[in-house]
Motif scaffolding. Structure first.
Motif, short mmCIF file in Angstrom:
data_model
loop_
_atom_site.label_atom_id
_atom_site.label_comp_id
_atom_site.label_asym_id
_atom_site.label_seq_id
_atom_site.Cartn_x
_atom_site.Cartn_y
_atom_site.Cartn_z
N ILE A 218 9.09 -22.55 7.95
CA ILE A 218 10.33 -22.24 8.44
C ILE A 218 10.74 -22.64 9.68
CG2 ILE A 218 11.81 -20.21 8.98
CD1 ILE A 218 10.05 -18.57 6.78
N LYS A 219 9.69 -22.63 10.37
CA LYS A 219 9.92 -23.27 12.02
C LYS A 219 9.95 -24.71 11.73
CE LYS A 219 7.57 -19.43 14.35
NZ LYS A 219 6.60 -18.91 15.09
N GLU A 220 9.35 -25.57 10.94
CA GLU A 220 9.44 -27.02 10.97
C GLU A 220 10.86 -27.18 10.51
OE1 GLU A 220 6.48 -28.23 7.94
OE2 GLU A 220 4.97 -27.58 9.46
N GLU A 221 11.62 -26.30 9.65
CA GLU A 221 12.81 -26.77 9.20
C GLU A 221 14.06 -26.43 10.59
OE1 GLU A 221 14.05 -28.26 6.85
OE2 GLU A 221 11.87 -28.63 5.98
N GLY A 222 13.34 -25.65 11.41
CA GLY A 222 14.23 -25.63 12.77
C GLY A 222 14.83 -24.01 12.84
N TYR A 223 14.24 -23.03 11.80
CA TYR A 223 14.53 -21.65 12.02
C TYR A 223 13.85 -20.80 12.71
CZ TYR A 223 17.87 -23.19 8.07
OH TYR A 223 18.77 -24.05 7.54
N LYS A 224 14.22 -19.68 13.14
CA LYS A 224 13.43 -18.58 13.55
C LYS A 224 12.74 -17.92 12.37
CE LYS A 224 15.00 -18.27 18.31
NZ LYS A 224 15.78 -17.64 19.37
N VAL A 225 11.85 -17.20 12.72
CA VAL A 225 11.17 -16.21 11.66
C VAL A 225 11.49 -14.53 12.10
CG1 VAL A 225 9.01 -15.54 10.42
CG2 VAL A 225 9.56 -18.12 10.96
N ARG A 226 11.84 -13.82 10.98
CA ARG A 226 12.04 -12.60 11.01
C ARG A 226 11.31 -12.07 10.04
NH1 ARG A 226 16.22 -9.39 8.64
NH2 ARG A 226 16.36 -7.22 9.61
N ILE A 227 10.34 -11.03 10.33
CA ILE A 227 9.53 -10.18 9.32
C ILE A 227 9.67 -8.74 9.20
CG2 ILE A 227 7.19 -9.79 8.89
CD1 ILE A 227 6.04 -12.31 9.94
N ILE A 228 9.76 -8.29 8.24
CA ILE A 228 9.95 -6.81 7.91
C ILE A 228 8.74 -6.23 7.31
CG2 ILE A 228 11.55 -5.27 6.86
CD1 ILE A 228 13.84 -7.06 6.71
N THR A 229 8.12 -5.27 7.86
CA THR A 229 7.10 -4.95 7.43
C THR A 229 6.85 -3.34 7.91
OG1 THR A 229 4.69 -5.00 7.52
CG2 THR A 229 5.90 -5.41 9.65
N ARG A 230 5.96 -2.55 6.95
CA ARG A 230 5.48 -1.20 7.69
C ARG A 230 4.18 -1.16 8.17
NH1 ARG A 230 9.30 0.89 4.41
NH2 ARG A 230 9.69 3.24 4.60
N GLU A 231 3.32 -2.38 7.99
CA GLU A 231 2.09 -2.27 8.29
C GLU A 231 2.08 -2.35 9.93
OE1 GLU A 231 -0.38 -1.89 6.58
OE2 GLU A 231 0.24 -2.03 4.39
N LEU B 256 10.58 2.52 8.77
CA LEU B 256 10.18 3.88 9.33
C LEU B 256 9.94 4.60 8.08
CD1 LEU B 256 12.28 4.18 12.53
CD2 LEU B 256 9.94 3.53 12.45
N ASP B 257 8.88 5.34 8.11
CA ASP B 257 8.78 6.80 7.36
C ASP B 257 7.69 7.41 8.25
OD1 ASP B 257 5.99 5.73 7.15
OD2 ASP B 257 6.30 5.03 5.15
N ASP B 258 7.29 8.75 7.79
CA ASP B 258 6.69 9.63 8.55
C ASP B 258 5.24 9.10 8.84
OD1 ASP B 258 8.74 11.56 8.18
OD2 ASP B 258 7.77 12.58 6.47
N ASP B 259 4.65 8.52 8.12
CA ASP B 259 3.39 7.85 8.43
C ASP B 259 3.55 6.71 9.64
OD1 ASP B 259 2.18 9.40 6.42
OD2 ASP B 259 2.15 7.86 4.97
N VAL B 260 4.48 5.89 9.53
CA VAL B 260 4.67 4.91 10.53
C VAL B 260 5.00 5.51 11.71
CG1 VAL B 260 6.17 2.91 11.10
CG2 VAL B 260 5.38 3.24 8.81
N LEU B 261 6.02 6.53 11.83
CA LEU B 261 6.17 7.29 12.89
C LEU B 261 5.13 7.65 13.71
CD1 LEU B 261 9.63 9.10 12.01
CD2 LEU B 261 9.27 7.41 13.74
N GLN B 262 4.27 8.47 12.92
CA GLN B 262 2.90 8.98 13.60
C GLN B 262 1.78 7.91 14.36
OE1 GLN B 262 0.99 11.28 10.55
NE2 GLN B 262 2.64 12.65 10.00
N SER C 254 0.84 -1.23 0.19
CA SER C 254 0.02 0.06 0.04
C SER C 254 0.84 1.06 0.00
CB SER C 254 -0.97 -0.05 1.30
OG SER C 254 -0.21 -0.02 2.24
N LYS C 255 2.14 1.01 0.14
CA LYS C 255 3.11 2.32 0.36
C LYS C 255 3.69 2.48 -1.17
CE LYS C 255 2.87 2.78 4.84
NZ LYS C 255 2.41 4.07 5.61
N VAL C 256 4.21 3.76 -1.40
CA VAL C 256 5.04 4.19 -2.55
C VAL C 256 6.34 4.86 -2.16
CG1 VAL C 256 5.10 5.53 -4.68
CG2 VAL C 256 2.88 4.30 -4.00
N CYS C 257 7.24 4.04 -1.78
CA CYS C 257 8.47 4.31 -1.12
C CYS C 257 9.58 4.86 -2.29
CB CYS C 257 9.09 3.64 -0.20
SG CYS C 257 7.95 2.73 1.09
#
Length: 390
Positions: free
Chosen positions: A85-98, A116-122, A23-26
């Motif tokens: 991912i967890k079944e294979e023995g790894y932890k999960v890291r997610i990168i998001t703006r939502e 981070l962007d201005d919308d997220v900071l608010q 939904s973003k246009v970065c």
């Protein structure tokens, strides 16, 4: 298979079967329209084959499109990928703006990185308390502006203040679109609360997008691309890219790269070294020839004009509608002598686009040049330029 020891493994997601699921246009994001952007979720078999090569403890799910885009609709696909991912023995890291969906990741993601962007900071103050209640492991990340090193150093106090406000780890990421060299040691803050991630780390990491590949194969290193064009004696740069070169603080971003080439060797090198393909968009038999260039790697497009001589290249640039556009770069800057270097510098810095009086030579332009110039004028106005006359 390249050595995968100690490199990060990231799954680039785009839940939409057609289009771009974000939904973003970065300004710094080049994934929209990338030919290697996945269309829909990767299969479980593809995910398992990919992550089994990783010797780190975690796998990252990132964009591409945002992993939390239309969360309720795409949650089953995200959960399935996380479970695999967890079944294979790894932890999960997610990168998001939502940010409004981050609290729902408890039990799904072990680590969350919020871009981070201005919308997220608010929005942060509305969510921090529930994140603390859920004991989510959250960090924040910020893509650095594409500025020279000296300008980035001036911003360090702001990043220190931001880290203090956030109260969590802050990751500063080098911008893939930056053409300026960056000294990693100079971006150190002397503690682990603020971490700098150079783009070289990302370019050497492994990704599962539409293919299993390294960062070099799917993301354009814009500094290398710019370096090639700026050093090539047969390449003449103009337009927004040159404004960025002349005044990167005022003209922080640019869209496509405008190039005049004096021979097809420039295009051949762009194809071989940077993954571009070019489409001729000129009428049959026309001079000069116009080409649209798109790379298989996520990055800037190139609008290339094939001409015969230095004289034609400069005549093309020096007959632009506005004085502010009458500057170019060919192993060094050059300016329309009728306007003058100082006047063009001032116009670029002050964002003033002045029409040049008198008759212009139009024979090197395409037949729809007036329409092109109308669109260009509208774009300049949107970027904050004042339109006036000399």
């Amino acid at each position: 298979m390249p050595n995968t020891k100690h490199v990060n493994f990231t799954i680039i997601v785009n839940w939409k079967a057609r289009g771009f699921g974000c939904s973003k246009v970065c300004a710094y994001c080049n994934w929209r329209g990338s030919p290697l952007l996945p269309q829909g979720a990767q299969s479980e078999a593809e995910v398992r084959e990919f992550i089994r090569k990783c010797d780190k403890s975690f796998i990252t799910i990132s964009g591409g499109g945002d992993p939390l885009y239309r969360f309720e609709e795409n949650f089953p696909a995200l959960l399935s990928m996380s479970d695999t991912i967890k079944e294979e023995g790894y932890k999960v890291r997610i990168i998001t703006r939502e940010v409004r969906h981050v609290a729902k990741l408890k039990g799904i993601a072990d680590h969350v990185s919020i871009s981070l962007d201005d919308d997220v900071l608010q929005l942060l103050d509305n969510h921090q308390r529930i994140w603390d209640l859920h004991q989510l492991d959250i960090e924040f990340s910020l893509v650095l502006p594409p500025l020279p090193m000296a300008n980035l150093l001036e911003l360090k106090p702001q990043y220190a203040a931001l880290h203090k406000r956030l109260g969590r780890r802050l990751v500063l990421r080098e911008n893939f679109n930056s053409i300026f060299s960056l000294e990693a040691a100079s971006m150190s803050f002397g503690h682990g609360g603020i971490v700098f991630v150079p783009k070289s780390l990302c370019l050497n990491s492994r990704y599962l997008s539409a293919i299993d590949c390294t960062g070099h194969e799917i993301v354009q290193d814009n500094a290398a691309l710019a370096g090639f064009l700026m050093a090539n004696p047969d390449a003449y740069l103009f337009g927004g890219f040159v404004k960025h070169l002349l005044d990167p603080v005022v003209h922080l971003e640019y869209s496509d790269i405008d190039v005049i080439a004096l021979n097809t060797g420039v295009m051949d090198a762009l194809v071989q070294q940077f993954g571009f393909t070019f489409k001729d968009v000129s009428p049959e038999g026309a001079y000069p020839r116009y080409f649209m260039g798109k790379s298989v790697r996520a990055g800037k497009s190139i609008q290339l004009i094939l001409m015969d001589s230095d004289a034609d290249a400069k005549r093309f640039i020096f007959n632009a509608q506005f004085a502010v556009d009458r500057a170019g770069f060919n192993q060094g800057f050059f300016f329309d002598p009728m306007i003058g270097e100082d006047a063009i510098h001032e116009a670029i810095h002050n964002k003033v686009a002045q029409t040049v009086p008198g008759t212009r030579s139009m024979d090197l332009f395409q037949p729809d040049r007036l329409l092109v110039e109308q669109r260009h004028k509208s774009q300049l106005i949107k970027k904050g330029f004042l339109i006036s006359r000399l």
